[in-house]
Design an enzyme around this catalytic site. Structure first.
Site, PDB file in Angstrom:
ATOM      1  N   ASP A 134       0.792  -1.241   0.000  1.00 34.65           N
ATOM      2  CA  ASP A 134       0.000   0.000   0.000  1.00 34.65           C
ATOM      3  C   ASP A 134       0.823   1.288   0.000  1.00 34.65           C
ATOM      4  O   ASP A 134       0.545   2.199  -0.763  1.00 34.65           O
ATOM      5  CB  ASP A 134      -0.968  -0.010   1.193  1.00 34.65           C
ATOM      6  CG  ASP A 134      -1.995   1.113   1.120  1.00 34.65           C
ATOM      7  OD1 ASP A 134      -2.408   1.462   0.009  1.00 34.65           O
ATOM      8  OD2 ASP A 134      -2.370   1.630   2.173  1.00 34.65           O
ATOM      9  N   CYS A 191     -22.288  -3.378 -16.519  1.00 32.90           N
ATOM     10  CA  CYS A 191     -22.730  -3.030 -15.163  1.00 32.90           C
ATOM     11  C   CYS A 191     -22.120  -1.699 -14.724  1.00 32.90           C
ATOM     12  O   CYS A 191     -20.909  -1.499 -14.810  1.00 32.90           O
ATOM     13  CB  CYS A 191     -22.330  -4.126 -14.179  1.00 32.90           C
ATOM     14  SG  CYS A 191     -22.776  -3.755 -12.458  1.00 32.90           S
ATOM     15  N   CYS A 194     -21.827   0.522  -9.332  1.00 33.59           N
ATOM     16  CA  CYS A 194     -20.949   1.273  -8.423  1.00 33.59           C
ATOM     17  C   CYS A 194     -20.908   2.752  -8.784  1.00 33.59           C
ATOM     18  O   CYS A 194     -20.916   3.623  -7.907  1.00 33.59           O
ATOM     19  CB  CYS A 194     -19.545   0.673  -8.412  1.00 33.59           C
ATOM     20  SG  CYS A 194     -18.720   0.631 -10.018  1.00 33.59           S
ATOM     21  N   CYS A 198     -22.381   5.782  -6.208  1.00 32.28           N
ATOM     22  CA  CYS A 198     -21.415   6.655  -5.539  1.00 32.28           C
ATOM     23  C   CYS A 198     -22.099   7.938  -5.081  1.00 32.28           C
ATOM     24  O   CYS A 198     -22.637   8.685  -5.911  1.00 32.28           O
ATOM     25  CB  CYS A 198     -20.255   6.981  -6.479  1.00 32.28           C
ATOM     26  SG  CYS A 198     -19.002   8.035  -5.718  1.00 32.28           S
ATOM     27  N   CYS A 214     -14.135  11.586  -3.218  1.00 33.69           N
ATOM     28  CA  CYS A 214     -14.391  10.252  -2.674  1.00 33.69           C
ATOM     29  C   CYS A 214     -14.554  10.315  -1.159  1.00 33.69           C
ATOM     30  O   CYS A 214     -13.673  10.818  -0.452  1.00 33.69           O
ATOM     31  CB  CYS A 214     -13.240   9.330  -3.051  1.00 33.69           C
ATOM     32  SG  CYS A 214     -13.394   7.670  -2.351  1.00 33.69           S
ATOM     33  N   CYS A 247     -21.580  -4.058  -5.643  1.00 37.32           N
ATOM     34  CA  CYS A 247     -20.988  -4.846  -6.734  1.00 37.32           C
ATOM     35  C   CYS A 247     -21.550  -6.267  -6.756  1.00 37.32           C
ATOM     36  O   CYS A 247     -21.475  -6.983  -5.750  1.00 37.32           O
ATOM     37  CB  CYS A 247     -19.465  -4.886  -6.573  1.00 37.32           C
ATOM     38  SG  CYS A 247     -18.634  -5.885  -7.832  1.00 37.32           S
TER      39      CYS A 247
END
Length: 381
Positions: A134, A191, A194, A198, A214, A247
């Site tokens: 990360d 699809c 998502c 949001c 976000c 999802c």
């Protein structure tokens, strides 16, 4: 050295140390990613938490001269709390995102990667290995995608066939020339759930995220939150999961494979009011072992105030008044003032008027005025 035999041994060993998926890829430059990252910078879509050097993010040989391969790993985490506490009217609770349940995944995956690296070094003593989770320069998602761990979904998460997107990712770069695995074909198709779900429109289009909108990023900021986002945060204390929850690939997915990653209900869904008065020491003792604590208690406390406003919890008015009057941090005083205007009662009105006479900070005064306008049903500019 028989590289194919070594690869088989690594795969077999990985299963014994709590690695749920492993994949191998070449360490060639990420040309397509490089162009995407440049575009993100031009559009000002980056959060600022990313590694700033695009060359280092996309050219593995800059991090390790002689880099030949990646080994990518994935560890699955739970999506449900087995015995979730009730969110009661006078004991409202916030929630940490699923990726922050259990022990900090950076520690968990580094442990797995260190064990894997030691295993390889025992067999190839002169091997070069660098591991990342990360916070490294490389994009975990780009490496995982190339190594066949999963495909990069429209929600900007790696989606695996077995565990959906509920996986932590890590990788190592090495000078051993492993044979690469095949990437998995993108199967989001038409699809757009998502993107449609949001709350802030941060998913500009499939696979493109404006980090500055976000909610996951916004919950981690330390300053005042823009008015347009305060009602949308709800009771989120850290991160957000909506783009994963909706999802279809995550439907019915809930793996409890690792004891370190099991959520403690009282930490994953803590009561909000106790958070307001928590000292640094108390915060570290209770939350210091989870990844959601990395920015310290201030963002969590600010978000707890917003959550109490979201619930319009009148039982919190006394605590919020105390924060507005006594807390040394302008962001906490100001957010408390706004929340008092949102919750609203006679005590709140009286206290806001008193605070306005004594407050010196300009930003806090703006929040106090906003709170007073809400209580008086006046338009907010």
């Amino acid at each position: 050295m028989n590289v194919d035999k070594l690869k088989e041994e690594i795969i077999a060993y990985s299963k014994t140390i709590g690695i749920d998926k492993i994949g191998f890829a070449t360490a060639e430059p990420f040309i397509e990613l490089k162009e995407r990252l440049k575009r993100q910078q031009q559009l000002n879509y980056q959060s600022g938490f990313e590694h700033s050097n695009i060359e280092e993010r996309t050219h593995p040989e800059l991090l390790m001269p002689g880099a030949k391969s990646f080994i990518a790993i994935a560890v699955a985490y739970p999506s449900k709390i087995k015995n979730p506490p009730k969110n009661e009217k006078e004991n409202r609770r916030g929630i940490f995102a699923r990726a922050s349940w259990g022990r900090d995944y950076h520690d968990v995956l580094r442990d797995r990667l260190n064990k894997l690296a030691s295993f390889i070094i025992e067999r190839v003593p002169r091997a070069d290995i660098q591991s990342m989770v990360d916070t490294g320069a490389l994009s975990d998602r780009a490496v995982a995608e190339r190594a066949g761990i999963g495909f990069s979904g429209k929600n900007c998460a790696i989606i695996t066939p077995e565990f959906g997107s509920y996986v932590y990712l890590g990788e190592m770069v090495t000078n051993i020339p492993f044979s690469p695995d095949q990437p998995i074909e993108d199967s989001c198709g038409s699809c757009n759930l998502c993107i449609e779900a949001c709350p802030t429109g941060a998913l500009v289009q499939g696979g493109q995220l404006d980090s500055n909108k976000c909610l996951s990023f916004l919950t981690q900021t330390k300053d005042f939150l823009s008015l347009e986002y305060r009602d949308k945060i709800g009771n989120r204390l850290y991160g957000m999961d909506t783009c994963q929850i909706v999802c279809p690939r995550n439907k019915g997915i809930d793996f409890h494979l690792h004891h370190e990653l099991e959520p403690d209900p009282e930490i994953a869904m803590p009561k909000l009011k106790p958070l307001l008065k928590m000292s640094n020491r108390e915060f570290k003792e209770k939350f210091g072992h989870i990844s959601g604590s990395w920015r310290g208690k201030k963002p969590i406390q600010r978000n707890a105030i917003l959550a109490l406003a979201h619930f319009k919890d009148k039982t919190a008015v006394g605590d919020l008044i105390q924060l507005m009057k006594e807390d040394p941090r302008p962001v906490i005083r100001g957010t408390a003032a706004w929340a008092l205007g949102k919750i609203g009662d006679e005590r709140a009105l009286k206290s806001l008027k008193e605070a306005k006479e004594k407050e010196k900070d300009e930003k806090v005064l703006i929040e106090i005025d906003t709170g007073l306008k809400m209580l008086n049903n006046q338009p907010i500019s």
